[in-house]
Design an enzyme around this catalytic site. Structure first.
Site, PDB file in Angstrom:
ATOM      1  N   LYS A  11     -10.721  19.016  10.035  1.00  0.00           N
ATOM      2  CA  LYS A  11     -11.124  20.107   9.036  1.00  0.00           C
ATOM      3  C   LYS A  11     -12.241  19.920   8.294  1.00  0.00           C
ATOM      4  CE  LYS A  11      -6.755  22.762   9.760  1.00  0.00           C
ATOM      5  NZ  LYS A  11      -5.748  23.125   9.180  1.00  0.00           N
ATOM      6  N   ARG A  27      -5.984   7.694   7.922  1.00  0.00           N
ATOM      7  CA  ARG A  27      -4.851   6.739   8.614  1.00  0.00           C
ATOM      8  C   ARG A  27      -3.675   7.068   8.317  1.00  0.00           C
ATOM      9  NH1 ARG A  27      -2.089   6.336   4.729  1.00  0.00           N
ATOM     10  NH2 ARG A  27      -2.121   4.832   3.043  1.00  0.00           N
ATOM     11  N   LYS A  74       6.917  -0.526   1.267  1.00  0.00           N
ATOM     12  CA  LYS A  74       6.881   0.174  -0.052  1.00  0.00           C
ATOM     13  C   LYS A  74       8.105   0.835  -0.102  1.00  0.00           C
ATOM     14  CE  LYS A  74       4.039   3.820  -2.051  1.00  0.00           C
ATOM     15  NZ  LYS A  74       2.593   4.227  -1.936  1.00  0.00           N
ATOM     16  N   ARG A 111      -9.236  10.269   3.297  1.00  0.00           N
ATOM     17  CA  ARG A 111     -10.043   9.746   2.092  1.00  0.00           C
ATOM     18  C   ARG A 111     -11.417  10.565   2.391  1.00  0.00           C
ATOM     19  NH1 ARG A 111      -9.646   3.415   1.643  1.00  0.00           N
ATOM     20  NH2 ARG A 111      -7.587   4.080   0.415  1.00  0.00           N
ATOM     21  N   GLU A 118      -1.423  12.223   1.487  1.00  0.00           N
ATOM     22  CA  GLU A 118      -2.350  11.987   0.118  1.00  0.00           C
ATOM     23  C   GLU A 118      -3.727  12.173   0.419  1.00  0.00           C
ATOM     24  OE1 GLU A 118      -1.833   8.514  -3.036  1.00  0.00           O
ATOM     25  OE2 GLU A 118      -2.889   7.862  -1.375  1.00  0.00           O
ATOM     26  N   ASN A 148     -15.575   3.800  -3.740  1.00  0.00           N
ATOM     27  CA  ASN A 148     -14.976   3.171  -2.620  1.00  0.00           C
ATOM     28  C   ASN A 148     -15.049   1.795  -2.308  1.00  0.00           C
ATOM     29  OD1 ASN A 148     -13.671   4.000  -0.243  1.00  0.00           O
ATOM     30  ND2 ASN A 148     -15.482   3.613   1.041  1.00  0.00           N
ATOM     31  N   ILE A 166     -12.881  -3.535  -2.056  1.00  0.00           N
ATOM     32  CA  ILE A 166     -13.033  -5.110  -2.444  1.00  0.00           C
ATOM     33  C   ILE A 166     -11.875  -5.375  -3.308  1.00  0.00           C
ATOM     34  CG2 ILE A 166     -14.195  -6.695  -3.776  1.00  0.00           C
ATOM     35  CD1 ILE A 166     -16.642  -5.168  -2.344  1.00  0.00           C
ATOM     36  N   HIS A 193      -8.828  -3.961  -3.367  1.00  0.00           N
ATOM     37  CA  HIS A 193      -7.603  -4.018  -2.216  1.00  0.00           C
ATOM     38  C   HIS A 193      -7.799  -5.491  -1.634  1.00  0.00           C
ATOM     39  CE1 HIS A 193      -4.980  -2.315   0.565  1.00  0.00           C
ATOM     40  NE2 HIS A 193      -4.634  -1.500  -0.283  1.00  0.00           N
TER      41      HIS A 193
HETATM   42  P1  0O2 Z   1      -2.580   1.655   0.660  1.00  0.00           P
HETATM   43  O1  0O2 Z   1      -2.624   2.606   1.983  1.00  0.00           O
HETATM   44  O2  0O2 Z   1      -2.644   0.020   1.019  1.00  0.00           O
HETATM   45  O3  0O2 Z   1      -4.031   1.987   0.111  1.00  0.00           O
HETATM   46  P2  0O2 Z   1       2.232   4.474  -8.982  1.00  0.00           P
HETATM   47  O4  0O2 Z   1       3.654   4.193  -8.888  1.00  0.00           O
HETATM   48  O5  0O2 Z   1       1.628   5.428  -9.787  1.00  0.00           O
HETATM   49  O6  0O2 Z   1       1.547   2.870  -9.164  1.00  0.00           O
HETATM   50  P3  0O2 Z   1       1.629   5.358  -6.477  1.00  0.00           P
HETATM   51  O7  0O2 Z   1       2.656   6.433  -6.530  1.00  0.00           O
HETATM   52  O8  0O2 Z   1       2.066   4.629  -4.859  1.00  0.00           O
HETATM   53  O9  0O2 Z   1       1.619   4.468  -7.347  1.00  0.00           O
HETATM   54  O10 0O2 Z   1       0.562   5.852  -6.076  1.00  0.00           O
HETATM   55  P4  0O2 Z   1      -1.143   6.131  -6.958  1.00  0.00           P
HETATM   56  O11 0O2 Z   1      -1.302   4.881  -7.702  1.00  0.00           O
HETATM   57  O12 0O2 Z   1      -1.387   7.433  -7.295  1.00  0.00           O
HETATM   58  O13 0O2 Z   1      -1.834   5.839  -5.457  1.00  0.00           O
HETATM   59  C1  0O2 Z   1      -1.547   5.161  -4.382  1.00  0.00           C
HETATM   60  C2  0O2 Z   1      -2.886   4.757  -3.611  1.00  0.00           C
HETATM   61  O14 0O2 Z   1      -3.917   5.061  -4.492  1.00  0.00           O
HETATM   62  C3  0O2 Z   1      -2.689   3.561  -3.272  1.00  0.00           C
HETATM   63  O15 0O2 Z   1      -2.081   3.237  -1.871  1.00  0.00           O
HETATM   64  C4  0O2 Z   1      -4.202   3.043  -3.126  1.00  0.00           C
HETATM   65  O16 0O2 Z   1      -4.675   3.373  -1.887  1.00  0.00           O
HETATM   66  C5  0O2 Z   1      -4.785   3.866  -4.312  1.00  0.00           C
HETATM   67  N1  0O2 Z   1      -4.636   3.019  -5.412  1.00  0.00           N
HETATM   68  C6  0O2 Z   1      -4.089   3.138  -6.602  1.00  0.00           C
HETATM   69  N2  0O2 Z   1      -4.324   2.338  -7.638  1.00  0.00           N
HETATM   70  C7  0O2 Z   1      -5.256   1.545  -6.900  1.00  0.00           C
HETATM   71  C8  0O2 Z   1      -5.800   0.327  -7.386  1.00  0.00           C
HETATM   72  O17 0O2 Z   1      -5.533  -0.195  -8.592  1.00  0.00           O
HETATM   73  N3  0O2 Z   1      -6.979  -0.324  -6.503  1.00  0.00           N
HETATM   74  C9  0O2 Z   1      -6.955   0.091  -5.393  1.00  0.00           C
HETATM   75  N4  0O2 Z   1      -7.987  -0.493  -4.656  1.00  0.00           N
HETATM   76  N5  0O2 Z   1      -6.412   1.159  -4.690  1.00  0.00           N
HETATM   77  C10 0O2 Z   1      -5.660   1.831  -5.668  1.00  0.00           C
HETATM   78  P5  0O2 Z   1      -1.136   1.923  -1.597  1.00  0.00           P
HETATM   79  O18 0O2 Z   1       0.262   2.233  -1.878  1.00  0.00           O
HETATM   80  O19 0O2 Z   1      -1.582   0.798  -2.314  1.00  0.00           O
HETATM   81  O20 0O2 Z   1      -1.417   2.039  -0.063  1.00  0.00           O
END
Ligand code: 0O2
Ligand code: 0O2
Length: 266
Positions: A24, A47, A57, A79, A143, A152, A157, A159
């Site tokens: 979409k 993904r 998680k 994304r 999400e 991005n 980096i 991550h």
């Molecule tokens: P993946 O698939 O490894 O990326 P919270 O409880 O608020 O801390 P919550 O509810 O899991 O966290 O959601 P949040 O923080 O709104 O967003 C989750 C996703 O946003 C993460 O997924 C990341 O993809 C991205 N994200 C959030 N904070 C950061 C950060 O500080 N650095 C980076 N690089 N990405 C971030 P996951 O769970 O890490 O999974």
């Protein structure tokens, strides 16, 4: 504990949701391309979370298996990358227009105006998406993260460093990442300030590309109807157009060929 076949079955609607959403948003981008317009969407990736990450998680959040689908919001993840800061909010508007039709937006998190402590910036929307899959009708959470190319770059980096340091990034590294995030922000603001120049340059590039495409099709048609000599003449005139700072020369040639083909008795 689910076995791998149960996990595969569990993930089917998520896989389908990611594929459908990617199509979409990619199609939306193509629409701008086809019109020769600037697209607020640069590219889209998606993904389904790996089973090992879902398990990690769910442990962290203290979720039982039967709570995962209801409480884990990012098993399906999309994304959307944009060139400019302002594009992010245009994409958010486009998504809001689909709210209640294509999917339901449950909530939004603006980590752009309100960055995370790490320096992370992106706009997140959590949606409920309906899928009609082999197993029947399902509604899954997904999400959608929207960010600039620069954000991005930083997030990928950062991550990977978190992965390397197992979420215990040493403080000096954290500080440098925060500094890098501030530079990324400055870069995004600078690019946003150049938005009119960037958009008009890209629009011009698309218009010229479309004109070249149309002219090539016309020249092919001319050769097909035995007008190879005339096609070669038009081809040399196109090759001689060196000024691409305006779309006029190519569009004018396109019109002349259209007139010529219109008048051609064959
Ligand atoms: P993946 O698939 O490894 O990326 P919270 O409880 O608020 O801390 P919550 O509810 O899991 O966290 O959601 P949040 O923080 O709104 O967003 C989750 C996703 O946003 C993460 O997924 C990341 O993809 C991205 N994200 C959030 N904070 C950061 C950060 O500080 N650095 C980076 N690089 N990405 C971030 P996951 O769970 O890490 O999974
Ligand atoms: P095109 O026309 O080849 O660019 P997929 O299932 O392959 O569509 P997936 O698995 O979600 O997508 O993610 P993947 O493979 O990492 O990358 C998806 C798309 O993003 C690919 O394009 C990449 O070319 C594009 N992409 C990745 N990084 C960049 C980037 O930095 N800039 C731009 N412009 N595109 C990028 P497609 O969809 O295969 O189409």
């Amino acid at each position: 504990m689910k076995d791998i076949r149960e996990w595969d079955k569990f993930l089917i609607p998520y896989e389908q949701a990611v594929e459908e959403l990617k199509i979409k948003f990619k199609t939306l981008r193509k629409g701008y391309d086809d019109l020769g317009e600037y697209s607020p969407i640069e590219f889209v990736v998606g993904r389904v979370k790996k089973v090992s990450s879902i398990l990690a998680k769910s442990r962290l959040l203290g979720l039982d298996y039967d709570e995962i689908s209801e409480k884990m919001e990012d098993i399906a993840g999309i994304r959307i990358m944009c060139q400019l800061l302002g594009d992010i909010y245009r994409v958010v508007e486009l998504l809001r227009e689909r709210d209640g039709k294509d999917f339901t937006i449950l909530y939004e998190k603006d980590y752009i105006r309100d960055k995370k402590e790490s320096g992370y910036r992106s706009y997140h929307l959590i949606i409920k998406y309906p899928v009609h899959c082999a197993a029947g009708y399902r509604e899954v959470l997904a999400e959608i993260q929207i960010r600039t190319l620069a954000m991005n770059f930083w997030a990928i980096i950062e991550h990977s460093l978190n992965y390397k340091f197992k979420d215990q990034v040493p403080e000096p590294v954290q500080k440098r990442l925060q500094k890098a995030a501030a530079s990324v922000w400055d870069l995004d603001l600078e690019m946003q300030a150049l938005k009119e120049e960037i958009k008009s340059a890209q629009k011009l590039f698309k218009q010229n590309a479309m004109a070249v495409h149309s002219i090539n099709s016309q020249l092919q048609l001319m050769s097909d109807i035995g007008e190879s000599e005339m096609a070669a003449q038009f081809q040399s005139r196109m090759d001689a157009i060196l000024d691409l700072s305006s779309s006029e020369p190519l569009e004018e040639l396109h019109e002349q060929i259209t007139d010529y083909l219109g008048e051609d008795p064959s």
